[in-house]
Design a protein around this motif. Structure first.
Motif, PDB file in Angstrom:
ATOM      1  N   GLY A  16       0.586  -0.923   0.084  1.00 23.58           N
ATOM      2  CA  GLY A  16      -0.206  -0.003   0.042  1.00 23.58           C
ATOM      3  C   GLY A  16       0.574   1.300  -0.046  1.00 23.58           C
ATOM      4  O   GLY A  16       0.627   2.066  -0.699  1.00 23.58           O
ATOM      5  N   PHE A  17       2.089   1.316   1.052  1.00 26.34           N
ATOM      6  CA  PHE A  17       2.622   2.080   0.484  1.00 26.34           C
ATOM      7  C   PHE A  17       3.239   2.646   0.108  1.00 26.34           C
ATOM      8  O   PHE A  17       3.925   3.581  -0.003  1.00 26.34           O
ATOM      9  CB  PHE A  17       3.604   1.798   2.213  1.00 26.34           C
ATOM     10  CG  PHE A  17       4.803   3.370   2.136  1.00 26.34           C
ATOM     11  CD1 PHE A  17       4.023   4.632   3.347  1.00 26.34           C
ATOM     12  CD2 PHE A  17       6.076   2.732   2.159  1.00 26.34           C
ATOM     13  CE1 PHE A  17       5.189   5.751   3.702  1.00 26.34           C
ATOM     14  CE2 PHE A  17       6.440   4.553   1.678  1.00 26.34           C
ATOM     15  CZ  PHE A  17       6.457   5.755   2.959  1.00 26.34           C
ATOM     16  N   VAL A  18       4.171   1.628  -0.236  1.00 23.68           N
ATOM     17  CA  VAL A  18       4.799   1.691  -1.638  1.00 23.68           C
ATOM     18  C   VAL A  18       3.601   1.707  -3.377  1.00 23.68           C
ATOM     19  O   VAL A  18       4.359   3.036  -4.326  1.00 23.68           O
ATOM     20  CB  VAL A  18       6.092   0.295  -2.135  1.00 23.68           C
ATOM     21  CG1 VAL A  18       7.142   0.038  -3.429  1.00 23.68           C
ATOM     22  CG2 VAL A  18       6.581   0.284  -1.095  1.00 23.68           C
ATOM     23  N   LEU A  19       2.979   1.485  -3.442  1.00 21.52           N
ATOM     24  CA  LEU A  19       2.259   1.630  -4.449  1.00 21.52           C
ATOM     25  C   LEU A  19       1.407   2.989  -5.418  1.00 21.52           C
ATOM     26  O   LEU A  19       1.223   3.299  -6.123  1.00 21.52           O
ATOM     27  CB  LEU A  19       1.073  -0.125  -4.824  1.00 21.52           C
ATOM     28  CG  LEU A  19       1.684  -1.422  -5.071  1.00 21.52           C
ATOM     29  CD1 LEU A  19       1.001  -1.950  -5.063  1.00 21.52           C
ATOM     30  CD2 LEU A  19       2.206  -1.220  -6.272  1.00 21.52           C
ATOM     31  N   PHE A  20       1.002   3.522  -3.073  1.00 21.41           N
ATOM     32  CA  PHE A  20       0.578   4.631  -3.554  1.00 21.41           C
ATOM     33  C   PHE A  20       1.393   5.533  -3.602  1.00 21.41           C
ATOM     34  O   PHE A  20       1.252   6.665  -4.257  1.00 21.41           O
ATOM     35  CB  PHE A  20      -0.213   4.644  -2.107  1.00 21.41           C
ATOM     36  CG  PHE A  20      -1.305   5.836  -2.135  1.00 21.41           C
ATOM     37  CD1 PHE A  20      -2.422   5.929  -2.630  1.00 21.41           C
ATOM     38  CD2 PHE A  20      -0.769   7.314  -1.126  1.00 21.41           C
ATOM     39  CE1 PHE A  20      -3.782   6.567  -3.037  1.00 21.41           C
ATOM     40  CE2 PHE A  20      -2.058   8.255  -1.339  1.00 21.41           C
ATOM     41  CZ  PHE A  20      -3.539   7.442  -1.565  1.00 21.41           C
ATOM     42  N   GLY A  21       2.670   5.651  -3.364  1.00 20.22           N
ATOM     43  CA  GLY A  21       3.815   6.513  -3.343  1.00 20.22           C
ATOM     44  C   GLY A  21       4.697   6.295  -4.546  1.00 20.22           C
ATOM     45  O   GLY A  21       5.737   7.320  -5.249  1.00 20.22           O
ATOM     46  N   LEU A  22       4.474   5.985  -5.407  1.00 24.01           N
ATOM     47  CA  LEU A  22       5.421   5.126  -6.942  1.00 24.01           C
ATOM     48  C   LEU A  22       5.498   6.071  -7.619  1.00 24.01           C
ATOM     49  O   LEU A  22       6.878   6.422  -8.186  1.00 24.01           O
ATOM     50  CB  LEU A  22       4.826   3.861  -6.793  1.00 24.01           C
ATOM     51  CG  LEU A  22       5.954   3.251  -8.612  1.00 24.01           C
ATOM     52  CD1 LEU A  22       7.406   2.449  -7.138  1.00 24.01           C
ATOM     53  CD2 LEU A  22       5.449   1.836  -8.808  1.00 24.01           C
ATOM     54  N   PRO A  23       4.388   7.069  -8.140  1.00 23.52           N
ATOM     55  CA  PRO A  23       4.202   8.135  -8.812  1.00 23.52           C
ATOM     56  C   PRO A  23       4.883   9.603  -8.428  1.00 23.52           C
ATOM     57  O   PRO A  23       5.772   9.726  -8.959  1.00 23.52           O
ATOM     58  CB  PRO A  23       2.290   8.232  -8.855  1.00 23.52           C
ATOM     59  CG  PRO A  23       1.754   7.204  -8.604  1.00 23.52           C
ATOM     60  CD  PRO A  23       3.028   6.589  -7.976  1.00 23.52           C
ATOM     61  N   PHE A  24       5.106   9.265  -7.396  1.00 24.66           N
ATOM     62  CA  PHE A  24       5.979  10.276  -6.482  1.00 24.66           C
ATOM     63  C   PHE A  24       7.346  10.029  -6.255  1.00 24.66           C
ATOM     64  O   PHE A  24       8.191  10.918  -5.772  1.00 24.66           O
ATOM     65  CB  PHE A  24       5.107  10.842  -4.819  1.00 24.66           C
ATOM     66  CG  PHE A  24       3.456  10.587  -5.023  1.00 24.66           C
ATOM     67  CD1 PHE A  24       3.231  11.518  -6.188  1.00 24.66           C
ATOM     68  CD2 PHE A  24       2.958   9.822  -5.085  1.00 24.66           C
ATOM     69  CE1 PHE A  24       1.838  11.539  -6.235  1.00 24.66           C
ATOM     70  CE2 PHE A  24       1.422   9.394  -4.645  1.00 24.66           C
ATOM     71  CZ  PHE A  24       0.477  11.185  -5.522  1.00 24.66           C
ATOM     72  N   PHE A  25       7.310   9.061  -5.902  1.00 28.11           N
ATOM     73  CA  PHE A  25       9.255   8.367  -6.178  1.00 28.11           C
ATOM     74  C   PHE A  25       9.723   8.509  -7.136  1.00 28.11           C
ATOM     75  O   PHE A  25      11.032   8.811  -7.768  1.00 28.11           O
ATOM     76  CB  PHE A  25       9.199   7.665  -5.200  1.00 28.11           C
ATOM     77  CG  PHE A  25       8.528   7.064  -4.041  1.00 28.11           C
ATOM     78  CD1 PHE A  25       9.280   7.885  -2.622  1.00 28.11           C
ATOM     79  CD2 PHE A  25       7.759   6.146  -3.204  1.00 28.11           C
ATOM     80  CE1 PHE A  25       9.153   8.048  -1.601  1.00 28.11           C
ATOM     81  CE2 PHE A  25       7.451   5.722  -2.347  1.00 28.11           C
ATOM     82  CZ  PHE A  25       7.446   6.803  -1.241  1.00 28.11           C
ATOM     83  N   LEU A  26       9.141   8.451  -7.982  1.00 27.77           N
ATOM     84  CA  LEU A  26       9.262   7.881  -9.426  1.00 27.77           C
ATOM     85  C   LEU A  26       9.485  10.011 -10.341  1.00 27.77           C
ATOM     86  O   LEU A  26      10.125   9.680 -11.437  1.00 27.77           O
ATOM     87  CB  LEU A  26       8.755   7.723 -10.886  1.00 27.77           C
ATOM     88  CG  LEU A  26       9.485   5.800 -10.066  1.00 27.77           C
ATOM     89  CD1 LEU A  26       8.561   4.808 -10.906  1.00 27.77           C
ATOM     90  CD2 LEU A  26      10.054   5.437  -9.198  1.00 27.77           C
ATOM     91  N   GLY A  27       9.116  10.542  -9.744  1.00 31.61           N
ATOM     92  CA  GLY A  27       9.173  11.897 -10.162  1.00 31.61           C
ATOM     93  C   GLY A  27       7.550  12.219 -11.185  1.00 31.61           C
ATOM     94  O   GLY A  27       8.095  13.151 -11.469  1.00 31.61           O
ATOM     95  N   MET A  28       7.013  11.448 -11.144  1.00 31.22           N
ATOM     96  CA  MET A  28       5.981  11.692 -12.753  1.00 31.22           C
ATOM     97  C   MET A  28       5.583  12.883 -11.752  1.00 31.22           C
ATOM     98  O   MET A  28       4.377  12.579 -11.115  1.00 31.22           O
ATOM     99  CB  MET A  28       4.943  10.092 -13.125  1.00 31.22           C
ATOM    100  CG  MET A  28       6.058   8.733 -12.730  1.00 31.22           C
ATOM    101  SD  MET A  28       4.855   7.510 -13.441  1.00 31.22           S
ATOM    102  CE  MET A  28       5.540   6.117 -12.813  1.00 31.22           C
ATOM    103  N   GLY A  29       4.780  13.259 -13.099  1.00 30.93           N
ATOM    104  CA  GLY A  29       3.990  14.568 -12.903  1.00 30.93           C
ATOM    105  C   GLY A  29       2.984  13.890 -13.320  1.00 30.93           C
ATOM    106  O   GLY A  29       1.457  14.156 -14.394  1.00 30.93           O
TER     107      GLY A  29
END
Length: 169
Positions: A16-29
């Motif tokens: 939940g933590f990783v998948l929910f935050g994945l776009p933000f960790f990868l810097g995707m707008g």
């Protein structure tokens, strides 16, 4: 039961933590509509561990049987882990990664409303939405709402999983 809940609960929390935050960790707008899709998809994926945890308990721990009540209890405890993972990521996002989220989201919604509504309707609806964001737009409240949302979805998945997996001998 405790080992199963902790094991599958941690899987759910981490996913939940990783998948929910994945776009933000990868810097995707990510735009807000697509972000909602990613958010709900990550919630559902992390809640799949509810089904697998109940199934594991039934098959490996409880000799092939489980009641609906026990399945619901196991499922909701695993869902709580998932909810905590998503809520923590939401809080980190709205306080550290994008502290302007509430105002940016309000602006995005108002722009969409302005093109879809008449000027009179827009004035009324924009005042409502602005007041709502003032009242409920704090990072803590938004994280709490994510926790509650995941728990509601977790209950539904726990109930369905329990109905599918229940066996009484």
């Amino acid at each position: 039961m405790k080992k199963t809940v902790i094991r599958y609960g941690l899987y759910a929390l981490i996913s939940g933590f990783v998948l929910f935050g994945l776009p933000f960790f990868l810097g995707m707008g990510v735009d807000y509509d697509y972000g909602e899709l990613i958010g709900y998809t990550s919630m559902i994926i992390s809640l799949l561990f509810v089904f697998f945890g109940i199934k594991h308990y039934r098959d490996k721990v409880n000799h092939g049987k489980i009641s609906l009540g026990k399945a619901l209890a196991i499922g909701m405890l695993i869902a709580l882990f998932s909810a905590i993972g998503v809520a923590v990521m939401d809080y980190v996002y709205t306080t550290q990664i994008n502290p302007d989220f509430a105002s940016d989201y309000l602006e995005y919604k108002l722009n969409g409303m302005e093109t879809a509504l008449s000027p009179e309707e827009f004035k009324v609806e924009s005042a409502k939405l602005t007041k709502q964001m003032e009242d409920y737009g704090s990072p803590g409240f938004m994280a709490f709402m994510m926790l509650a949302s995941v728990l509601i979805l977790g209950f539904i998945i726990s109930l369905i999983s329990g109905l599918i997996l229940q066996r009484k001998n």
